[in-house]
Design a protein around this motif. Sequence first.
Motif, mmCIF file in Angstrom:
data_model
loop_
_atom_site.group_PDB
_atom_site.id
_atom_site.type_symbol
_atom_site.label_atom_id
_atom_site.label_comp_id
_atom_site.label_asym_id
_atom_site.label_seq_id
_atom_site.Cartn_x
_atom_site.Cartn_y
_atom_site.Cartn_z
ATOM 1 N N SER A 56 0.686 -2.863 9.786
ATOM 2 C CA SER A 56 0.229 -2.821 8.398
ATOM 3 C C SER A 56 -0.192 -1.396 8.056
ATOM 4 C CB SER A 56 -0.941 -3.787 8.201
ATOM 5 O OG SER A 56 -2.044 -3.398 8.997
ATOM 6 N N ALA A 57 -0.658 -1.216 6.820
ATOM 7 C CA ALA A 57 -1.134 0.101 6.412
ATOM 8 C C ALA A 57 -2.365 0.508 7.215
ATOM 9 C CB ALA A 57 -1.445 0.103 4.913
ATOM 10 N N HIS A 58 -3.207 -0.445 7.570
ATOM 11 C CA HIS A 58 -4.373 -0.125 8.393
ATOM 12 C C HIS A 58 -3.957 0.260 9.811
ATOM 13 C CE1 HIS A 58 -6.396 -2.685 5.252
ATOM 14 N NE2 HIS A 58 -7.158 -1.619 5.256
ATOM 15 N N HIS A 59 -2.877 -0.310 10.287
ATOM 16 C CA HIS A 59 -2.359 0.074 11.603
ATOM 17 C C HIS A 59 -1.976 1.547 11.611
ATOM 18 C CE1 HIS A 59 0.518 0.283 14.977
ATOM 19 N NE2 HIS A 59 -0.195 -0.713 15.491
ATOM 20 N N SER A 60 -1.327 1.997 10.561
ATOM 21 C CA SER A 60 -0.972 3.417 10.457
ATOM 22 C C SER A 60 -2.199 4.282 10.216
ATOM 23 C CB SER A 60 0.037 3.611 9.321
ATOM 24 O OG SER A 60 1.199 2.826 9.528
ATOM 25 N N LEU A 61 -3.183 3.745 9.494
ATOM 26 C CA LEU A 61 -4.384 4.516 9.184
ATOM 27 C C LEU A 61 -5.212 4.793 10.430
ATOM 28 C CD1 LEU A 61 -6.390 5.694 7.053
ATOM 29 C CD2 LEU A 61 -7.385 3.400 6.936
ATOM 30 N N PHE A 62 -5.411 3.780 11.265
ATOM 31 C CA PHE A 62 -6.297 3.914 12.414
ATOM 32 C C PHE A 62 -5.586 4.438 13.667
ATOM 33 C CE2 PHE A 62 -8.486 0.252 10.170
ATOM 34 C CZ PHE A 62 -9.420 1.085 9.576
ATOM 35 N N LEU A 63 -4.271 4.222 13.761
ATOM 36 C CA LEU A 63 -3.542 4.617 14.971
ATOM 37 C C LEU A 63 -2.471 5.651 14.679
ATOM 38 C CD1 LEU A 63 -3.166 1.102 16.662
ATOM 39 C CD2 LEU A 63 -4.770 2.930 17.236
ATOM 40 N N GLY A 64 -2.590 6.352 13.564
ATOM 41 C CA GLY A 64 -1.633 7.404 13.248
ATOM 42 C C GLY A 64 -1.813 8.641 14.114
ATOM 43 N N LYS A 65 -0.810 9.481 14.133
ATOM 44 C CA LYS A 65 -0.860 10.685 14.959
ATOM 45 C C LYS A 65 -1.912 11.675 14.479
ATOM 46 C CE LYS A 65 4.034 10.420 16.224
ATOM 47 N NZ LYS A 65 5.354 11.117 16.191
ATOM 48 N N ASP A 66 -2.107 11.771 13.177
ATOM 49 C CA ASP A 66 -3.031 12.751 12.614
ATOM 50 C C ASP A 66 -4.384 12.136 12.240
ATOM 51 O OD1 ASP A 66 -0.963 14.608 12.807
ATOM 52 O OD2 ASP A 66 -0.211 14.114 10.804
ATOM 53 N N THR A 67 -4.701 10.961 12.763
ATOM 54 C CA THR A 67 -5.956 10.296 12.418
ATOM 55 C C THR A 67 -7.134 11.003 13.069
ATOM 56 O OG1 THR A 67 -4.810 8.181 12.250
ATOM 57 C CG2 THR A 67 -7.204 8.123 12.490
ATOM 58 N N PRO A 117 -10.211 1.986 20.528
ATOM 59 C CA PRO A 117 -10.098 0.890 21.503
ATOM 60 C C PRO A 117 -8.702 0.292 21.621
ATOM 61 C CG PRO A 117 -12.033 0.608 20.097
ATOM 62 C CD PRO A 117 -11.205 1.695 19.494
ATOM 63 N N PHE A 118 -7.819 0.557 20.660
ATOM 64 C CA PHE A 118 -6.502 -0.068 20.661
ATOM 65 C C PHE A 118 -5.400 0.870 21.135
ATOM 66 C CE2 PHE A 118 -9.104 -1.766 17.193
ATOM 67 C CZ PHE A 118 -9.198 -3.092 17.584
ATOM 68 N N ILE A 119 -5.740 2.084 21.490
ATOM 69 C CA ILE A 119 -4.729 3.029 21.972
ATOM 70 C C ILE A 119 -4.240 2.564 23.335
ATOM 71 C CG2 ILE A 119 -4.287 5.401 22.685
ATOM 72 C CD1 ILE A 119 -6.317 6.326 20.657
ATOM 73 N N THR A 152 0.842 -1.188 0.000
ATOM 74 C CA THR A 152 0.000 0.000 0.000
ATOM 75 C C THR A 152 0.881 1.243 0.000
ATOM 76 O OG1 THR A 152 -1.724 -1.173 1.223
ATOM 77 C CG2 THR A 152 -1.834 1.226 1.200
ATOM 78 N N ILE A 153 0.666 2.110 -0.961
ATOM 79 C CA ILE A 153 1.490 3.317 -1.103
ATOM 80 C C ILE A 153 1.045 4.343 -0.074
ATOM 81 C CG2 ILE A 153 2.169 5.176 -2.668
ATOM 82 C CD1 ILE A 153 1.706 3.264 -4.987
ATOM 83 N N THR A 154 1.920 4.666 0.846
ATOM 84 C CA THR A 154 1.639 5.655 1.877
ATOM 85 C C THR A 154 2.772 6.672 1.930
ATOM 86 O OG1 THR A 154 2.705 4.350 3.623
ATOM 87 C CG2 THR A 154 0.355 3.976 3.239
ATOM 88 N N LEU A 155 2.456 7.830 2.465
ATOM 89 C CA LEU A 155 3.450 8.892 2.566
ATOM 90 C C LEU A 155 4.558 8.534 3.542
ATOM 91 C CD1 LEU A 155 4.256 11.753 1.699
ATOM 92 C CD2 LEU A 155 2.870 12.637 3.587
ATOM 93 N N GLY A 156 4.206 7.866 4.630
ATOM 94 C CA GLY A 156 5.219 7.488 5.613
ATOM 95 C C GLY A 156 6.242 6.530 5.046
ATOM 96 N N ARG A 157 5.796 5.532 4.318
ATOM 97 C CA ARG A 157 6.728 4.576 3.736
ATOM 98 C C ARG A 157 7.590 5.211 2.657
ATOM 99 N NH1 ARG A 157 2.724 -0.714 2.907
ATOM 100 N NH2 ARG A 157 2.732 -1.405 5.099
ATOM 101 N N ALA A 158 7.035 6.191 1.949
ATOM 102 C CA ALA A 158 7.799 6.846 0.876
ATOM 103 C C ALA A 158 8.993 7.617 1.420
ATOM 104 C CB ALA A 158 6.888 7.783 0.086
ATOM 105 N N GLU A 159 9.047 7.886 2.719
ATOM 106 C CA GLU A 159 10.211 8.541 3.298
ATOM 107 C C GLU A 159 11.408 7.614 3.373
ATOM 108 O OE1 GLU A 159 8.957 9.889 7.083
ATOM 109 O OE2 GLU A 159 7.542 11.393 6.311
#
Length: 608
Positions: free
Chosen positions: A381-392, A402-404, A217-224
């Motif tokens: 995974s990409a969903h882990h970054s999507l749901f638990l990201g800093k800017d989510t 519930p997972f924080i 999954t193409i994400t901005l974080g991984r592109a760094e």
Amino acid sequence: MKYAPPADGAWEGVVALGGCRVQRALERMEEQMRVPVLYVSWSTCRSARQRSENTVVLNDIQFHMRYSCLVWVLRQWATSFLLARPTPFNRRHNLNISLGTKEAFVAEDIMYRCAGMVEVGNMYRARKVLRGRVLKIVTIHRPPFVFLEMNSEGKITRTTGFAFEMLKELQRKLGFRYELVLPYDGNWGNKLKNGTWNGMVGMVHRKEVDLGVAPFTITLGRAEAIDFTFPFYVEPSAVLTPAGATSKKILAFLSPFTFEVWLGVLISFVVLGPIMLAFSRTSSSAFLYPHNTYSASRRVSLSGYYWMLCASLFQQGVTYPLSSPARVVFGAWIVGVIALTCAYTGVLISFLTVPRAENGVEDLHSLPKQSEFLWTFKRNSAHHSLFLGKDTTGIYAQIGAPFIGNEDELVDDNEDGIRKVLERTHVYIKERSFLDFVVEENFRRSGQCNLRIARGEFFPAGFGWIHQKGDDIGKLFNKEFILMQQTGLFAKWKLQYWPKANKCTNGGSRSLMQALDIEDMAGSFVVLSSGFVSGVFLLVMEYFCKFRKVERAPAPKSRGKTEDPQLTVDEISERDIKTLSGTEVSSTSADRPQPKEIFQILKTQKVE
């Protein structure tokens, strides 16, 4: 041309103008000549060991730029060697001679720069670097893009899938070889708190492997940390849920309308009866229907109007005299009944013939609103970054809340997520293509629809391969990906590896319509039975009332056959007197005795 050797017998330089035969002949002498050699040819010689440092291919350059740029390359080449000094980098007198600017002389690069074709030159060099090279590739099992078969020792024995069809096509065209490795931790790649990367992204970032072949999954974080190829596929994510039980209830015939609709029909029915009664009683003239109906309509009771509304609701013909305002109200009721009947019939047919699964999860937004299932997704995974990201924010933040601080409910692999769904305790969030494969595979093994995919989709993301930062093979692969897409190879491979539609997935080849069974029509039979029982009850009550009335009535006196058949006073009931009071006898003059007075006289005189 050729320079004459000096006294020590060494050549100063050689420029070879000719075809591949000349180049191959000079290659055999190059090691012994100990001088730089510049090859100028029309096309690439595949059998020759061409290097970008000492080879110029004219066919790769635009026609009007070939000779002017070739002169420029020859000038730069001669000037570079006139100014060159022996260094540790040119011991073998090759073209990689360090100049005063500390830049290597690359004939091919100079040629492409002169022609304004730097990007083409990069692609050309990438092709040459890849040919014959062994790439170290990391991959992971991810149907339908990557299918891996393993032996008992955990080594990959066979690979198939959409992504490996792409890899085989690239290998055929570019001539490279590869060896496969698995990620050391089984993860795709996520940034850790210490700033490092795990999984396959970390392996590419640390240059442990050259390439990652899987649907990343193409994400901005991984592109760094790494570079992505062209997104060869775009798909959304979805929610995998347990298959709900098919909706079969006794009151299924009420399901086409919601409770609010039924309540509205009931309120309209209750209110319209008194309204029509009031309009009939208060009307004083016949405007729309100028005939004598008002005297008759005034005698209709409230129950009569309710019976009229009920009969029209069931499309039965009942005629009652109405006033003009009441007719208008009743006409509006008829129009509403027609609309309700058509809507009810259509929805009921679809509801009964197409079974519905009872499940409260229809999309991502419905997850926080229901309490039947928990939800989970894969860790790192990409969903882990999507749901638990800093800017989510928004619904994604609600899913990750519930997972924080407590990620115990997250799964480490897809098998754990599927197992929890089959246990009917969780729903699993994953990309749609993987969920389609899981549903099809479960149906193929069990023959039952144990899983379903919620209709709502979200987070459409592009899939690409990953490679090291600044590596030109990514640009080369991008070009080849576009060619594969344009030639229809992507569509062909999708038909080959995507799961076939079945009755468990939306749009299956088999029709979802099915014959109605007794459970589907149980409600209708209950209503029919209730009507039959009610009718029998009313019939029994009528006979009972009639029997009681006959018992209470006095027995008539017996008369001889020769007697005058006249009624006795006891045989004259008050009902007969009341009946007489409604006749024209009551409208005679006041001097004439009234029926009640006659009755009293008869009782007093006991006249037979």
